[in-house]
Design an enzyme around this catalytic site. Structure first.
Site, short mmCIF file in Angstrom:
data_model
loop_
_atom_site.label_atom_id
_atom_site.label_comp_id
_atom_site.label_asym_id
_atom_site.label_seq_id
_atom_site.Cartn_x
_atom_site.Cartn_y
_atom_site.Cartn_z
N GLY A 47 31.86 -47.11 -24.09
CA GLY A 47 33.02 -47.63 -23.35
C GLY A 47 34.15 -47.90 -24.30
N GLU A 54 36.75 -41.80 -21.86
CA GLU A 54 35.70 -42.31 -22.74
C GLU A 54 34.45 -41.44 -22.65
OE1 GLU A 54 35.53 -44.69 -24.96
OE2 GLU A 54 37.51 -45.59 -24.67
N GLU A 66 26.48 -43.16 -33.61
CA GLU A 66 25.22 -42.56 -33.24
C GLU A 66 25.09 -42.72 -31.74
OE1 GLU A 66 20.49 -43.37 -34.24
OE2 GLU A 66 22.05 -44.60 -35.16
N PRO A 78 33.67 -65.50 -18.96
CA PRO A 78 34.20 -65.88 -20.28
C PRO A 78 33.02 -65.97 -21.22
CG PRO A 78 34.55 -67.64 -18.64
CD PRO A 78 33.73 -66.59 -17.98
#
Lengths: 225, 225
Positions: free
Chosen positions: B46, B62, B115, B83
């Site tokens: 991501g 991505e 990797e 949070p």
DNA sequence: CCAAAAGTGTTTATGATACACCCATGT
DNA sequence: ACATGGGTGTATCATAAACACTTTTGG
């Protein structure tokens, strides 16, 4: 991957699609915007997510600020983040939908919404931002969910009659249902508890009241447990 | 409601749960983190959403950067924003799940993931952030979706045999299915096209190849059209 | 000819749909 | 007594589930 503070940061808001059913109609709570952009337009209630609260907490806080309601059914809907959906700046909004019982008298004076009112979900006024799309998606999801969960019960008072429940389903689905089949189906699900009282309501036979049996019924994403 | 620039701005990322099925096992693509926090841990691929791209564009970008794959099935899953889920700063992540065909040879050298490897989705290593939760949720959703959509086809090569398809379903659902009922069901859906070829695969009768009929099959949120 | 996986039908159970009349009340 | 909406059962159809043997190939 770079460090987080290297990157542009969108504003993050929550928007709420608050549904209720009144007078046989699915309604949605809208607030009139007090300022630009879209000043004077109706919009979904919502606001910015604060530093130390979760997304769901932000949604519940906004909901309480706008309606005074707590402990309502709330579910994350979809996250909208197209660039340009807010003309000021990049805003990513996490949308939620909420179901409130029609006997819970929402709409107390709210902190910062100039005006708030229930509108027919099927024919809303022109809305700010991409809120029409969010609303349409919420209606679609609510309909789908009605088929395989019991979310519908969240829209009725604690005690209700079977004709009320059936009208609720017909309202949301936009289709007529067979009375006998509807009632047999409910009986087979064993979700309802018969209450001793009846409700008289005009020049006809009174209807029996029922209540919903399960306590906690829905997981994070709405499965029955 | 105040102006957008008055408010704290979380970082916004997309995280991808990329599934494939290989050797009768549901697998997920993980990358090893090159830096802190969680340096050396496996994580979902991501990254940050850029200024002028939509959330889905960010997810596709991505995905292509990490795997070289384009045009895969991709669906928004859930948005996580507690949070503290990233120790550095507030990060809201919009998660997506992707299904890639096992014959599409993903895992080309990627730009910034040190990797990358496929892991069994059912028993992943310890993951960074709250990624185990995201993965678990994606698996749950994929299972549910398998029941009422055709997403499963996205995991197989263009031509496949019915035993392959059945094994795929059994793998994801974690349950055995009756061969005759499974095949009759598929026949009744009229989704498959019989191909002329057969596939020989060992010391037994060869299996007929089929392909999937529909072109665009899924809307924004996965309904069949 | 044997092992191994592909392929094929019928019966039973379950859930969905269609459909028409009597009941209790207020006016 | 009548108008209004509440309440009830049965027959039919469609879909799901259970279940065992034959076919084709490679070795």
């Amino acid at each position: 991957m770079k460090y987080a503070y290297d990157h542009p940061r969108p504003a993050v808001t929550v928007d709420l699609v608050v549904f209720t059913v009144r007078d046989g109609e699915l309604r949605v709570l809208l607030v009139r915007r007090a300022m630009e952009p879209f000043q004077g337009r109706w919009a979904l209630p919502g606001g910015f997510v604060r530093e130390r609260e979760s997304l769901e907490e932000a949604a519940r806080r906004e909901l309480e600020e706008e309606t005074g309601l707590r402990d309502v059914y709330l579910e994350q809907l979809f996250t909208f983040g197209d660039p340009g959906r807010d003309p000021r700046t990049r805003v990513v909004t996490v949308s939620y939908y909420a179901l409130v019982r029609s006997d819970e008298r929402p709409l107390r004076a709210s902190t910062d919404a100039a005006e708030a009112a229930w509108h027919a979900a099927a024919r809303p006024p022109k809305l700010a931002f991409d809120h029409e799309r969010i609303l349409a998606y919420a209606v679609e999801r609510l309909r789908a969910k009605l088929g395989y969960t019991t979310v519908g019960f969240q829209l009725l008072p604690r005690k209700f009659t079977l004709p009320e429940l059936q009208r609720l389903y017909e309202t949301i689905l936009g289709a007529a249902l067979d009375k006998r089949n509807f009632r047999r189906k409910l009986r087979s699900l064993k979700l309802l508890k018969e209450e001793p009282e009846m409700r008289s309501d005009g020049a006809h036979r009174p209807a029996r009241l029922y209540s919903f049996r399960l306590r906690r019924i829905l997981t994070l994403d709405g499965q029955i447990v």
